[in-house]
Design a protein around this motif. Structure first.
Motif, PDB file in Angstrom:
ATOM      1  N   LEU A 147       0.843  -1.186   0.000  1.00 44.38           N
ATOM      2  CA  LEU A 147       0.000   0.000   0.000  1.00 44.38           C
ATOM      3  C   LEU A 147       0.883   1.241   0.000  1.00 44.38           C
ATOM      4  O   LEU A 147       1.890   1.293   0.714  1.00 44.38           O
ATOM      5  N   ALA A 148       0.488   2.255  -0.774  1.00 45.32           N
ATOM      6  CA  ALA A 148       1.280   3.486  -0.852  1.00 45.32           C
ATOM      7  C   ALA A 148       0.330   4.677  -0.947  1.00 45.32           C
ATOM      8  O   ALA A 148      -0.450   4.771  -1.894  1.00 45.32           O
ATOM      9  N   GLY A 149       0.403   5.570   0.027  1.00 46.30           N
ATOM     10  CA  GLY A 149      -0.455   6.746   0.041  1.00 46.30           C
ATOM     11  C   GLY A 149       0.318   8.014  -0.259  1.00 46.30           C
ATOM     12  O   GLY A 149       1.274   8.335   0.450  1.00 46.30           O
ATOM     13  N   ASP A 150      -0.082   8.709  -1.330  1.00 44.03           N
ATOM     14  CA  ASP A 150       0.474  10.029  -1.637  1.00 44.03           C
ATOM     15  C   ASP A 150       1.991  10.000  -1.803  1.00 44.03           C
ATOM     16  O   ASP A 150       2.723  10.662  -1.056  1.00 44.03           O
ATOM     17  N   VAL A 151       2.456   9.266  -2.792  1.00 39.44           N
ATOM     18  CA  VAL A 151       3.905   9.120  -2.982  1.00 39.44           C
ATOM     19  C   VAL A 151       4.419   9.729  -4.291  1.00 39.44           C
ATOM     20  O   VAL A 151       5.622   9.713  -4.535  1.00 39.44           O
ATOM     21  N   PHE A 152       3.542  10.300  -5.103  1.00 43.42           N
ATOM     22  CA  PHE A 152       3.967  10.754  -6.428  1.00 43.42           C
ATOM     23  C   PHE A 152       4.235  12.255  -6.456  1.00 43.42           C
ATOM     24  O   PHE A 152       3.671  12.996  -7.261  1.00 43.42           O
ATOM     25  N   TYR A 153       5.124  12.707  -5.569  1.00 50.27           N
ATOM     26  CA  TYR A 153       5.366  14.140  -5.438  1.00 50.27           C
ATOM     27  C   TYR A 153       6.624  14.616  -6.156  1.00 50.27           C
ATOM     28  O   TYR A 153       6.959  15.794  -6.112  1.00 50.27           O
ATOM     29  N   SER A 154       7.339  13.725  -6.810  1.00 48.72           N
ATOM     30  CA  SER A 154       8.463  14.136  -7.652  1.00 48.72           C
ATOM     31  C   SER A 154       8.607  13.119  -8.781  1.00 48.72           C
ATOM     32  O   SER A 154       8.171  11.965  -8.658  1.00 48.72           O
ATOM     33  N   ARG A 159       8.931   7.469 -10.515  1.00 46.27           N
ATOM     34  CA  ARG A 159       9.534   6.417 -11.339  1.00 46.27           C
ATOM     35  C   ARG A 159       9.968   5.231 -10.504  1.00 46.27           C
ATOM     36  O   ARG A 159       9.664   4.072 -10.835  1.00 46.27           O
ATOM     37  N   ARG A 160      10.666   5.501  -9.397  1.00 47.55           N
ATOM     38  CA  ARG A 160      11.174   4.411  -8.568  1.00 47.55           C
ATOM     39  C   ARG A 160      10.041   3.664  -7.856  1.00 47.55           C
ATOM     40  O   ARG A 160      10.063   2.428  -7.750  1.00 47.55           O
ATOM     41  N   VAL A 161       9.075   4.421  -7.358  1.00 48.43           N
ATOM     42  CA  VAL A 161       7.950   3.784  -6.663  1.00 48.43           C
ATOM     43  C   VAL A 161       7.175   2.874  -7.615  1.00 48.43           C
ATOM     44  O   VAL A 161       6.850   1.728  -7.272  1.00 48.43           O
ATOM     45  N   MET A 162       6.862   3.362  -8.810  1.00 47.59           N
ATOM     46  CA  MET A 162       6.073   2.544  -9.734  1.00 47.59           C
ATOM     47  C   MET A 162       6.827   1.297 -10.164  1.00 47.59           C
ATOM     48  O   MET A 162       6.224   0.234 -10.340  1.00 47.59           O
ATOM     49  N   SER A 163       8.137   1.406 -10.315  1.00 46.96           N
ATOM     50  CA  SER A 163       8.919   0.217 -10.650  1.00 46.96           C
ATOM     51  C   SER A 163       8.782  -0.833  -9.552  1.00 46.96           C
ATOM     52  O   SER A 163       8.553  -2.029  -9.825  1.00 46.96           O
ATOM     53  N   TYR A 164       8.888  -0.395  -8.290  1.00 48.41           N
ATOM     54  CA  TYR A 164       8.746  -1.330  -7.169  1.00 48.41           C
ATOM     55  C   TYR A 164       7.330  -1.899  -7.121  1.00 48.41           C
ATOM     56  O   TYR A 164       7.136  -3.119  -6.947  1.00 48.41           O
ATOM     57  N   LEU A 165       6.327  -1.040  -7.260  1.00 53.58           N
ATOM     58  CA  LEU A 165       4.942  -1.500  -7.153  1.00 53.58           C
ATOM     59  C   LEU A 165       4.585  -2.491  -8.262  1.00 53.58           C
ATOM     60  O   LEU A 165       3.881  -3.470  -8.023  1.00 53.58           O
ATOM     61  N   ARG A 166       5.070  -2.237  -9.451  1.00 60.33           N
ATOM     62  CA  ARG A 166       4.782  -3.170 -10.550  1.00 60.33           C
ATOM     63  C   ARG A 166       5.466  -4.521 -10.316  1.00 60.33           C
ATOM     64  O   ARG A 166       4.897  -5.572 -10.628  1.00 60.33           O
ATOM     65  N   TYR A 184       2.854  13.890 -10.791  1.00 57.05           N
ATOM     66  CA  TYR A 184       3.651  12.788 -11.326  1.00 57.05           C
ATOM     67  C   TYR A 184       2.967  11.425 -11.192  1.00 57.05           C
ATOM     68  O   TYR A 184       3.613  10.391 -11.360  1.00 57.05           O
ATOM     69  N   LEU A 185       1.667  11.428 -10.910  1.00 57.81           N
ATOM     70  CA  LEU A 185       0.927  10.170 -10.886  1.00 57.81           C
ATOM     71  C   LEU A 185       0.928   9.549 -12.282  1.00 57.81           C
ATOM     72  O   LEU A 185       0.428  10.151 -13.233  1.00 57.81           O
ATOM     73  N   PRO A 186       1.475   8.343 -12.452  1.00 59.36           N
ATOM     74  CA  PRO A 186       1.484   7.689 -13.766  1.00 59.36           C
ATOM     75  C   PRO A 186       0.188   6.905 -13.983  1.00 59.36           C
ATOM     76  O   PRO A 186       0.092   5.722 -13.671  1.00 59.36           O
ATOM     77  N   ARG A 187      -0.839   7.556 -14.509  1.00 61.19           N
ATOM     78  CA  ARG A 187      -2.165   6.941 -14.610  1.00 61.19           C
ATOM     79  C   ARG A 187      -2.204   5.733 -15.548  1.00 61.19           C
ATOM     80  O   ARG A 187      -3.063   4.870 -15.417  1.00 61.19           O
ATOM     81  N   SER A 188      -1.310   5.681 -16.498  1.00 59.58           N
ATOM     82  CA  SER A 188      -1.343   4.604 -17.483  1.00 59.58           C
ATOM     83  C   SER A 188      -1.228   3.238 -16.810  1.00 59.58           C
ATOM     84  O   SER A 188      -0.311   2.999 -16.020  1.00 59.58           O
ATOM     85  N   GLY A 189      -2.191   2.366 -17.103  1.00 61.66           N
ATOM     86  CA  GLY A 189      -2.152   1.013 -16.571  1.00 61.66           C
ATOM     87  C   GLY A 189      -2.742   0.844 -15.198  1.00 61.66           C
ATOM     88  O   GLY A 189      -2.828  -0.279 -14.693  1.00 61.66           O
TER      89      GLY A 189
END
Length: 220
Positions: A147-154, A159-166, A184-189
């Protein structure tokens, strides 16, 4: 600097979270003042005091977990970039075990410990940057959640968070993020699972309410 847990208690007040009033957090009453005190007490610190506030993404994600306890009950949960530990505490209240909150800020870990104690739940706080590590084995083995809350602030953090989450999703974890439309929220997918109008600190957000979405990161 004052001992971390004493610093947290000195500069915050234990109070209910607006969207999740069944959870109490040590929250700063004056946002800018806490920022300044943190900088003065620990010159050169890299991490802002994210732990002192109930951010919109974390509130939405905590609400969703508490309203859908079957997602985490009896399963391992990792709260990534935990801040105050709000999401980890919600998971523990919903029956998750074990629950781990990870952050790179020692004050965050102190806040997590103080907040978990205030809510009478068990949360293990870990000070570590895990974003380049393999996904948490214990979470995967229990069919658990990241779970990750409010992490897309840079851009770099996103980039690093989404790599880990995927990677976690591909390994079998249920992966959920809460976000109020950060740049910086990557909505795609991502798959939308819930939305909330979340009361927030206006001096931090330039708004009193943030429309916030809970997204699932699907396994690819």
């Amino acid at each position: 600097m004052t001992e971390p847990r004493a610093f947290v208690r000195e500069h915050t007040r234990l109070s209910p979270v607006p969207l999740v009033p069944e959870i109490l957090l040590h929250q700063a009453e004056e946002a800018i003042a806490l920022w300044e005190r943190t900088e003065v007490s620990s010159p050169g610190r890299q991490a802002p005091p994210f732990w002192g506030f109930a951010w919109a993404g974390g509130q939405a994600l905590a609400r969703y977990v508490l309203d859908n306890p079957a997602l985490v009950s009896g399963r391992g949960v990792l709260d990534l970039a935990a801040g105050s530990g709000l999401v980890a505490i919600a998971a523990a209240k919903a029956g998750a075990a074990p629950v781990t909150a990870v952050d790179i800020d020692p004050l965050s870990l102190a806040a997590v410990a103080a907040n978990a104690s205030a809510n009478a739940v068990a949360v293990t706080a870990v000070e570590r940057d895990i974003l380049d590590d393999p996904p948490d084995t214990e979470v995967l083995l229990t069919g658990g959640a990241v779970l990750a809350g409010d992490v897309f602030y840079s851009r770099e953090m996103a980039r690093r968070v989404m790599s880990y989450l995927r990677r976690a999703a591909a390994g079998g974890a249920k992966v959920l993020v809460g976000d109020p439309g950060r740049a910086y929220l990557p909505r795609s997918g991502l798959r939308e699972v819930a939305t909330y109008d979340v009361p927030v600190v206006a001096t931090l957000e330039d708004a009193a309410v943030k429309h916030t979405t809970v997204w699932q990161v699907p396994a690819e």
